[in-house]
Design a protein around this motif. Structure first.
Motif, mmCIF file in Angstrom:
data_model
loop_
_atom_site.group_PDB
_atom_site.id
_atom_site.type_symbol
_atom_site.label_atom_id
_atom_site.label_comp_id
_atom_site.label_asym_id
_atom_site.label_seq_id
_atom_site.Cartn_x
_atom_site.Cartn_y
_atom_site.Cartn_z
ATOM 1 N N HIS A 168 0.819 -1.222 0.000
ATOM 2 C CA HIS A 168 0.000 0.000 0.000
ATOM 3 C C HIS A 168 0.851 1.269 0.000
ATOM 4 O O HIS A 168 0.344 2.350 -0.272
ATOM 5 N N LEU A 169 2.146 1.119 0.302
ATOM 6 C CA LEU A 169 3.043 2.283 0.350
ATOM 7 C C LEU A 169 3.053 3.077 -0.956
ATOM 8 O O LEU A 169 3.221 4.292 -0.940
ATOM 9 N N VAL A 170 2.884 2.395 -2.080
ATOM 10 C CA VAL A 170 3.010 3.115 -3.363
ATOM 11 C C VAL A 170 1.680 3.678 -3.858
ATOM 12 O O VAL A 170 1.641 4.392 -4.849
ATOM 13 N N TYR A 171 0.592 3.357 -3.170
ATOM 14 C CA TYR A 171 -0.718 3.787 -3.687
ATOM 15 C C TYR A 171 -0.943 5.293 -3.505
ATOM 16 O O TYR A 171 -1.313 5.998 -4.450
ATOM 17 N N GLY A 172 -0.758 5.793 -2.269
ATOM 18 C CA GLY A 172 -0.999 7.216 -1.980
ATOM 19 C C GLY A 172 -0.201 8.140 -2.890
ATOM 20 O O GLY A 172 -0.764 9.045 -3.519
ATOM 21 N N PRO A 173 1.130 7.931 -3.009
ATOM 22 C CA PRO A 173 1.914 8.822 -3.868
ATOM 23 C C PRO A 173 1.430 8.850 -5.306
ATOM 24 O O PRO A 173 1.515 9.866 -5.980
ATOM 25 N N TRP A 203 -7.919 14.405 3.202
ATOM 26 C CA TRP A 203 -7.406 13.336 2.329
ATOM 27 C C TRP A 203 -6.577 12.289 3.080
ATOM 28 O O TRP A 203 -6.803 11.087 2.889
ATOM 29 N N PRO A 204 -5.619 12.700 3.943
ATOM 30 C CA PRO A 204 -4.852 11.651 4.646
ATOM 31 C C PRO A 204 -5.744 10.716 5.457
ATOM 32 O O PRO A 204 -5.519 9.499 5.487
ATOM 33 N N LEU A 205 -6.794 11.267 6.095
ATOM 34 C CA LEU A 205 -7.703 10.408 6.873
ATOM 35 C C LEU A 205 -8.472 9.448 5.962
ATOM 36 O O LEU A 205 -8.735 8.302 6.309
ATOM 37 N N LEU A 206 -8.817 9.958 4.780
ATOM 38 C CA LEU A 206 -9.589 9.132 3.842
ATOM 39 C C LEU A 206 -8.771 7.963 3.281
ATOM 40 O O LEU A 206 -9.326 7.052 2.669
ATOM 41 N N MET A 207 -7.458 8.001 3.493
ATOM 42 C CA MET A 207 -6.612 6.915 2.981
ATOM 43 C C MET A 207 -6.905 5.585 3.674
ATOM 44 O O MET A 207 -6.457 4.536 3.220
ATOM 45 N N HIS A 208 -7.663 5.618 4.769
ATOM 46 C CA HIS A 208 -8.073 4.351 5.406
ATOM 47 C C HIS A 208 -8.825 3.475 4.387
ATOM 48 O O HIS A 208 -8.765 2.246 4.454
ATOM 49 N N GLY A 209 -9.496 4.116 3.462
ATOM 50 C CA GLY A 209 -10.284 3.359 2.469
ATOM 51 C C GLY A 209 -9.513 2.990 1.224
ATOM 52 O O GLY A 209 -10.089 2.448 0.276
ATOM 53 N N LEU A 210 -8.195 3.260 1.199
ATOM 54 C CA LEU A 210 -7.426 3.026 -0.035
ATOM 55 C C LEU A 210 -6.970 1.566 -0.126
ATOM 56 O O LEU A 210 -5.813 1.244 0.094
ATOM 57 N N ALA A 256 -1.459 6.299 4.574
ATOM 58 C CA ALA A 256 -1.556 7.766 4.660
ATOM 59 C C ALA A 256 -0.200 8.481 4.583
ATOM 60 O O ALA A 256 -0.090 9.530 3.938
ATOM 61 N N LEU A 257 0.840 7.921 5.242
ATOM 62 C CA LEU A 257 2.123 8.645 5.305
ATOM 63 C C LEU A 257 2.766 8.877 3.929
ATOM 64 O O LEU A 257 3.251 9.979 3.659
ATOM 65 N N PRO A 258 2.749 7.870 3.035
ATOM 66 C CA PRO A 258 3.356 8.127 1.718
ATOM 67 C C PRO A 258 2.637 9.242 0.943
ATOM 68 O O PRO A 258 3.260 9.950 0.161
ATOM 69 N N LEU A 259 1.335 9.398 1.199
ATOM 70 C CA LEU A 259 0.596 10.488 0.543
ATOM 71 C C LEU A 259 1.137 11.838 1.029
ATOM 72 O O LEU A 259 1.375 12.754 0.228
ATOM 73 N N LEU A 260 1.348 11.940 2.348
ATOM 74 C CA LEU A 260 1.869 13.190 2.913
ATOM 75 C C LEU A 260 3.272 13.476 2.377
ATOM 76 O O LEU A 260 3.612 14.611 2.053
ATOM 77 N N TRP A 261 4.074 12.418 2.247
ATOM 78 C CA TRP A 261 5.435 12.581 1.710
ATOM 79 C C TRP A 261 5.368 13.106 0.268
ATOM 80 O O TRP A 261 6.068 14.054 -0.091
ATOM 81 N N MET A 262 4.515 12.495 -0.529
ATOM 82 C CA MET A 262 4.430 12.915 -1.934
ATOM 83 C C MET A 262 3.880 14.339 -2.057
ATOM 84 O O MET A 262 4.301 15.108 -2.916
ATOM 85 N N ARG A 263 2.953 14.704 -1.174
ATOM 86 C CA ARG A 263 2.418 16.073 -1.185
ATOM 87 C C ARG A 263 3.547 17.076 -0.981
ATOM 88 O O ARG A 263 3.647 18.064 -1.693
ATOM 89 N N ARG A 264 4.398 16.786 0.023
ATOM 90 C CA ARG A 264 5.525 17.702 0.296
ATOM 91 C C ARG A 264 6.467 17.766 -0.895
ATOM 92 O O ARG A 264 6.951 18.821 -1.278
ATOM 93 N N HIS A 265 6.684 16.589 -1.514
ATOM 94 C CA HIS A 265 7.556 16.513 -2.691
ATOM 95 C C HIS A 265 6.982 17.377 -3.830
ATOM 96 O O HIS A 265 7.710 18.126 -4.475
ATOM 97 N N LEU A 266 5.674 17.292 -4.024
ATOM 98 C CA LEU A 266 5.031 18.063 -5.094
ATOM 99 C C LEU A 266 5.071 19.564 -4.795
ATOM 100 O O LEU A 266 5.281 20.374 -5.691
#
Lengths: 242, 115
Positions: A87-92, A104-111, B21-31
């Motif tokens: 799942h690490l690569v999904y959010g980015p 959005w970060p909270l909504l990632m529970h559903g990802l 959630a954490l990788p999303l926050l990391w990518m946001r900062r990167h962007l």
């Protein structure tokens, strides 16, 4: 209804429509999980809470199996997180399509795997203002079906699977069918076609070899490596001709 | 469940959430650092390739039937073909999946009747 409200409502509806095919895959698996968890000694409430809070299919099965077999708790935690590490690569990958909303970060529970696959295809096609409504709608349908399916499995799973065995056999085909539809538009060049085909075959073979949990990341890495190899070859050919 | 199991379940839930959630926050900062927050151009190439290959891998894994056998493999093949044909006509998401599942089910039932 104003045009803004209409657009909002259609994004919600589209999210729900897009997530409907997921139910065919989620509900039978959730029923199986509910049934197995209760048979392993968990109560119906505990089973539903596991589905609500962890919400990651394969790792939930592993969680109850390891707990039931008396495995050390730290090992259960490590194995659960290892299985979910993909799942690490999904959010980015969907980050460029998301606003800076703090929700959005909270909504990632559903990802989940499937919501990621849907979102990766659908979010770029939607207007920015519609993306959160679409995502919440799709993710809630998926999460809700997983929780309801688990509850049904925990309470009446044995009866359902004995009465309608064919249903549990046929409905899960919705998942490969959905993935196929999401992948079809990506066969756009020789490089992508080769990458996709090799990845699919690698995942299939690894799964048949019994490597259920590592098949997805290993096959994906195999596909990425091939993509770079083909790209290097095309560059080299371009230089030779150029 | 006793107290330690509850804590374990909560730790698994929190860990899984953070993996999402954490990788999303990391990518946001990167962007933001790249100042092109609405573009995929700031994404590393490997990451943009990894996403479709992860979906392809999920597809490959999901193709294996729960009870592999001649009938389920044939149903998978025909269900998949039907899915792709309906997708080519409709370019939609729901109808191809419905058609694929229907054909898959019909093949399973027919082969069972013939056997």
């Amino acid at each position: 209804m104003s045009s803004v409200e209409a657009a909002k409502s259609s994004a919600w509806q589209q999210g729900a429509r897009d997530a409907l095919p997921l139910l065919g895959g989620y509900i039978p698996v959730a029923i199986s999980f509910g049934l197995i968890a209760v048979q392993s000694g968990f109560s119906a409430l505990e089973t539903v809470l596991i589905s609500t809070l962890i919400y990651a299919g394969a790792s939930q099965f592993l969680f109850i199996a390891m707990v039931a077999s008396g495995a050390p708790l730290w090992l259960v935690l490590v194995m659960t997180l290892l299985i979910n590490a993909r799942h690490l690569v999904y959010g980015p990958n969907i980050a460029p399509y998301l606003s800076n909303s703090r929700w959005w970060p909270l909504l990632m529970h559903g990802l989940t795997d499937q919501i990621f696959a849907l979102a990766h295809t659908r979010l770029p096609q939607l207007a920015e203002k519609d993306r959160m409504s679409w995502y919440i709608s799709a993710a809630l349908i998926a999460w809700g079906s997983w929780i309801v399916g688990t509850a049904v499995g925990a309470i009446a799973g044995a009866e359902i699977t004995s009465r309608w065995p064919l249903l549990g056999e046929v409905m899960p085909f919705a998942l490969p069918a959905l993935f196929l539809v999401l992948l079809a538009p990506r066969f756009t060049s020789v490089q992508w076609t080769l990458t996709m085909l090799i990845t699919i075959v690698a995942a299939l073979v690894l799964k048949l070899m019994g490597m259920t949990n590592s098949a997805i990341p290993l096959a994906a890495l195999c596909g990425v490596s091939l993509f770079y190899l083909v790209q290097a070859k095309l560059k080299a050919e371009g230089k030779a001709h150029g | 469940m006793d107290k330690s199991l509850w804590l374990l379940m909560l730790a698994c839930a929190l860990g899984t959430f953070l993996l999402r959630a954490l990788p999303l926050l990391w990518m946001r900062r990167h962007l933001v650092r790249r100042s092109i927050s609405n573009s995929t151009e700031a994404m590393p190439l490997w990451l943009t390739v990894l996403a479709p290959t992860m979906i392809a891998a999920m597809f490959g894994v999901s193709l294996v039937p729960a009870h592999p056998g001649l009938s389920s493999w044939l149903a998978t093949l025909l269900g998949g073909l039907c899915t792709i044909l309906v997708w080519r006509r409709t370019r939609s998401l729901g109808w191809p999946v419905c058609a694929g599942v229907t054909v898959y089910g019909l093949v399973v039932v027919l082969l069972r009747l013939l056997a």
